[in-house]
Design a protein around this motif. Structure first.
Motif, PDB file in Angstrom:
ATOM      1  N   CYS A   1       0.817  -1.217   0.000  1.00 45.43           N
ATOM      2  CA  CYS A   1       0.000   0.000   0.000  1.00 45.43           C
ATOM      3  C   CYS A   1       0.848   1.264   0.000  1.00 45.43           C
ATOM      4  O   CYS A   1       1.871   1.359   0.690  1.00 45.43           O
ATOM      5  CB  CYS A   1      -0.908   0.035   1.219  1.00 45.43           C
ATOM      6  N   MET A   2       0.379   2.239  -0.737  1.00 48.19           N
ATOM      7  CA  MET A   2       0.819   3.609  -0.596  1.00 48.19           C
ATOM      8  C   MET A   2      -0.109   4.247   0.444  1.00 48.19           C
ATOM      9  O   MET A   2      -1.007   3.585   0.980  1.00 48.19           O
ATOM     10  CB  MET A   2       0.720   4.339  -1.937  1.00 48.19           C
ATOM     11  N   ALA A   3       0.081   5.520   0.741  1.00 50.88           N
ATOM     12  CA  ALA A   3      -0.935   6.225   1.513  1.00 50.88           C
ATOM     13  C   ALA A   3      -2.227   6.185   0.700  1.00 50.88           C
ATOM     14  O   ALA A   3      -2.178   6.192  -0.540  1.00 50.88           O
ATOM     15  CB  ALA A   3      -0.518   7.665   1.768  1.00 50.88           C
ATOM     16  N   PRO A   4      -3.402   6.112   1.347  1.00 44.67           N
ATOM     17  CA  PRO A   4      -4.655   6.090   0.571  1.00 44.67           C
ATOM     18  C   PRO A   4      -4.729   7.203  -0.468  1.00 44.67           C
ATOM     19  O   PRO A   4      -5.169   6.985  -1.599  1.00 44.67           O
ATOM     20  CB  PRO A   4      -5.720   6.234   1.654  1.00 44.67           C
ATOM     21  N   LEU A   5      -4.302   8.396  -0.076  1.00 48.26           N
ATOM     22  CA  LEU A   5      -4.078   9.490  -1.022  1.00 48.26           C
ATOM     23  C   LEU A   5      -2.575   9.751  -1.035  1.00 48.26           C
ATOM     24  O   LEU A   5      -2.051  10.412  -0.136  1.00 48.26           O
ATOM     25  CB  LEU A   5      -4.827  10.755  -0.596  1.00 48.26           C
ATOM     26  N   PRO A   6      -1.842   9.238  -2.012  1.00 51.64           N
ATOM     27  CA  PRO A   6      -0.387   9.401  -2.017  1.00 51.64           C
ATOM     28  C   PRO A   6       0.058  10.862  -2.081  1.00 51.64           C
ATOM     29  O   PRO A   6       1.154  11.204  -1.645  1.00 51.64           O
ATOM     30  CB  PRO A   6       0.045   8.641  -3.263  1.00 51.64           C
ATOM     31  N   ARG A   7      -0.785  11.695  -2.644  1.00 50.01           N
ATOM     32  CA  ARG A   7      -0.588  13.149  -2.606  1.00 50.01           C
ATOM     33  C   ARG A   7      -1.974  13.763  -2.595  1.00 50.01           C
ATOM     34  O   ARG A   7      -2.917  13.238  -3.197  1.00 50.01           O
ATOM     35  CB  ARG A   7       0.245  13.636  -3.792  1.00 50.01           C
ATOM     36  N   ALA A   8      -2.116  14.866  -1.889  1.00 47.53           N
ATOM     37  CA  ALA A   8      -3.439  15.453  -1.700  1.00 47.53           C
ATOM     38  C   ALA A   8      -3.377  16.951  -1.940  1.00 47.53           C
ATOM     39  O   ALA A   8      -2.310  17.567  -1.868  1.00 47.53           O
ATOM     40  CB  ALA A   8      -3.950  15.164  -0.287  1.00 47.53           C
ATOM     41  N   TYR A   9      -4.548  17.518  -2.190  1.00 50.43           N
ATOM     42  CA  TYR A   9      -4.599  18.961  -2.416  1.00 50.43           C
ATOM     43  C   TYR A   9      -4.319  19.743  -1.136  1.00 50.43           C
ATOM     44  O   TYR A   9      -3.853  20.878  -1.198  1.00 50.43           O
ATOM     45  CB  TYR A   9      -5.974  19.346  -2.972  1.00 50.43           C
ATOM     46  N   GLN A  10      -4.567  19.108   0.011  1.00 54.93           N
ATOM     47  CA  GLN A  10      -4.383  19.842   1.257  1.00 54.93           C
ATOM     48  C   GLN A  10      -4.221  18.876   2.437  1.00 54.93           C
ATOM     49  O   GLN A  10      -4.921  17.869   2.525  1.00 54.93           O
ATOM     50  CB  GLN A  10      -5.598  20.742   1.519  1.00 54.93           C
ATOM     51  N   TRP A  11      -3.297  19.211   3.334  1.00 56.87           N
ATOM     52  CA  TRP A  11      -3.096  18.487   4.588  1.00 56.87           C
ATOM     53  C   TRP A  11      -2.982  19.531   5.696  1.00 56.87           C
ATOM     54  O   TRP A  11      -2.020  20.289   5.759  1.00 56.87           O
ATOM     55  CB  TRP A  11      -1.851  17.615   4.504  1.00 56.87           C
ATOM     56  N   ALA A  12      -4.005  19.594   6.518  1.00 59.12           N
ATOM     57  CA  ALA A  12      -4.049  20.547   7.634  1.00 59.12           C
ATOM     58  C   ALA A  12      -4.194  19.744   8.926  1.00 59.12           C
ATOM     59  O   ALA A  12      -5.169  19.019   9.090  1.00 59.12           O
ATOM     60  CB  ALA A  12      -5.212  21.522   7.463  1.00 59.12           C
ATOM     61  N   ASP A  13      -3.235  19.889   9.803  1.00 58.53           N
ATOM     62  CA  ASP A  13      -3.238  19.098  11.030  1.00 58.53           C
ATOM     63  C   ASP A  13      -3.563  19.965  12.231  1.00 58.53           C
ATOM     64  O   ASP A  13      -2.918  20.996  12.457  1.00 58.53           O
ATOM     65  CB  ASP A  13      -1.868  18.431  11.216  1.00 58.53           C
ATOM     66  N   GLY A  14      -4.557  19.545  12.986  1.00 56.35           N
ATOM     67  CA  GLY A  14      -4.948  20.278  14.182  1.00 56.35           C
ATOM     68  C   GLY A  14      -4.219  19.769  15.407  1.00 56.35           C
ATOM     69  O   GLY A  14      -3.348  18.893  15.343  1.00 56.35           O
ATOM     70  N   SER A  15      -4.580  20.329  16.543  1.00 55.62           N
ATOM     71  CA  SER A  15      -4.116  19.828  17.845  1.00 55.62           C
ATOM     72  C   SER A  15      -5.335  19.853  18.743  1.00 55.62           C
ATOM     73  O   SER A  15      -5.510  20.744  19.584  1.00 55.62           O
ATOM     74  CB  SER A  15      -2.982  20.691  18.396  1.00 55.62           C
ATOM     75  N   ALA A  16      -6.206  18.861  18.524  1.00 55.65           N
ATOM     76  CA  ALA A  16      -7.542  18.887  19.121  1.00 55.65           C
ATOM     77  C   ALA A  16      -7.588  18.328  20.539  1.00 55.65           C
ATOM     78  O   ALA A  16      -8.612  18.455  21.211  1.00 55.65           O
ATOM     79  CB  ALA A  16      -8.516  18.108  18.232  1.00 55.65           C
TER      80      ALA A  16
END
Length: 331
Positions: free
Chosen positions: A72-87
């Motif tokens: 497997c690759m990442a499900p989306l090997p490249r994406a339009y956006q990756w925003a990580d929170g700290s929830a």
């Protein structure tokens, strides 16, 4: 349904549908070849994938094959956006308390979030490649969602309707590079290398009652060098649910189909549950004895991140990585 992306020599891989128990899979090429295609035309293509999923789960798919997470690759090997929170505010509280920093009142009402690199994700079994252990290599076990189109100004409850898929993430951090970067006042860059995601991404209904209130009410397990170091509940202590995180992102802009939003490090107030990143363990040690005792990751270290459902079966498969130098990686 459960989906994955198999390596095929291309940048975006080949979309496959995976059985609920992750035993077998089937190429989705008769419907779509890439996951981004499905996200772009969700209402038309997802019902066809669901039908294939049902056929696969009933053992009636003629061309099914054994599912291998290593391919497997990442499900989306490249994406339009990756925003990580700290929830998980407990994580923020611990890290800031350890360095004597005050936790501002706004942290409880306004989510923390950074924009990460999304052009080069790594697969669940790919090495964490780093030039030096002096950078302070750390794993971060998280939950993430993939959205459809979410318009600017969408309210949190409505934003939940934009969630298409869920998966796990290892948001690798280079802790010793972070202070200097943040001191510049412009945020993370070199301290956030490529992120890894679970082999499988799933629709929310696959989680059953564990998916409620925009949170995943399941335990997230982190196993470092063969030893379980964390079994943290990803549900109740998530201060900001995914709808709130998406709404925060969309306050001043649209989020387009294929955007990925992370929860941040899963963290619990009960320290007996362990930790989902080394930095949190070091923070606890500093609070308790005045200094950190646990070292960051070394070359050859392994990290396995997994979440099991209410039935005890793995939901997303496992992120299972080793830390390596650039010269250890072929090619």
């Amino acid at each position: 349904m459960k989906l994955a992306t198999y390596q095929d020599g291309s940048r975006d891989g080949q979309l496959v549908v995976v059985a609920r128990d992750l035993s077998i899979a089937h190429y989705a090429s008769g419907i779509a070849t890439r996951l981004q295609q499905v996200l772009d035309d969700w209402n038309f293509l997802s019902p066809q994938l669901e039908e294939l999923s049902q056929t696969l789960n009933h053992g009636k798919a003629r061309h099914a094959f054994a599912f291998e997470p290593e391919k497997c690759m990442a499900p989306l090997p490249r994406a339009y956006q990756w925003a990580d929170g700290s929830a998980f505010i407990n994580h923020v509280e611990l890290v800031r308390k350890a360095r004597g920093a005050e936790l501002l009142a706004s942290f409880y009402t306004d989510p923390l979030m950074y924009q990460g690199g999304s052009d080069d994700f790594i697969g669940p079994c790919d090495d964490i490649v780093c030039a030096s252990t002096e950078f302070g290599i750390d794993f971060e076990a998280e939950v993430a969602v993939v959205t459809g189109d979410v318009p600017m100004g969408t309210a949190p409850d409505a934003a939940l309707e934009g969630i298409r898929l869920l998966m796990l993430a290892n948001d690798v951090s280079l802790r010793n590079l972070i202070p200097a970067e943040l001191a510049k006042g412009f945020g993370f860059l070199q301290s956030k290398p490529a992120t890894a995601f679970s082999p499988v991404t799933v629709t929310p209904d696959e989680l059953g009652t564990a998916w409620r209130g925009g949170r995943v009410h399941l335990n997230l397990e982190s196993v470092w060098n063969g030893k379980r170091v964390g079994l943290c509940d990803a549900g109740p202590e998530m201060t900001f649910h995914f709808g709130q995180l998406i709404a925060h992102l969309c306050k001043t802009r649209n989020a387009r189909a294929g955007s990925i939003i992370g929860s941040g490090t899963v963290s619990n107030k009960d320290w007996t549950r362990g930790y989902s990143c080394v930095a949190e363990k070091r923070a606890i040690e500093t609070i308790e004895v005045g200094e950190p005792k646990t070292e960051f990751m070394k070359f050859g270290d392994t990290i396995r991140i997994e979440m099991k459902g209410l039935d005890g079966q793995t939901v997303f498969g496992a992120i299972d990585q080793a830390v390596a130098t650039p010269t250890d990686v072929p090619g």
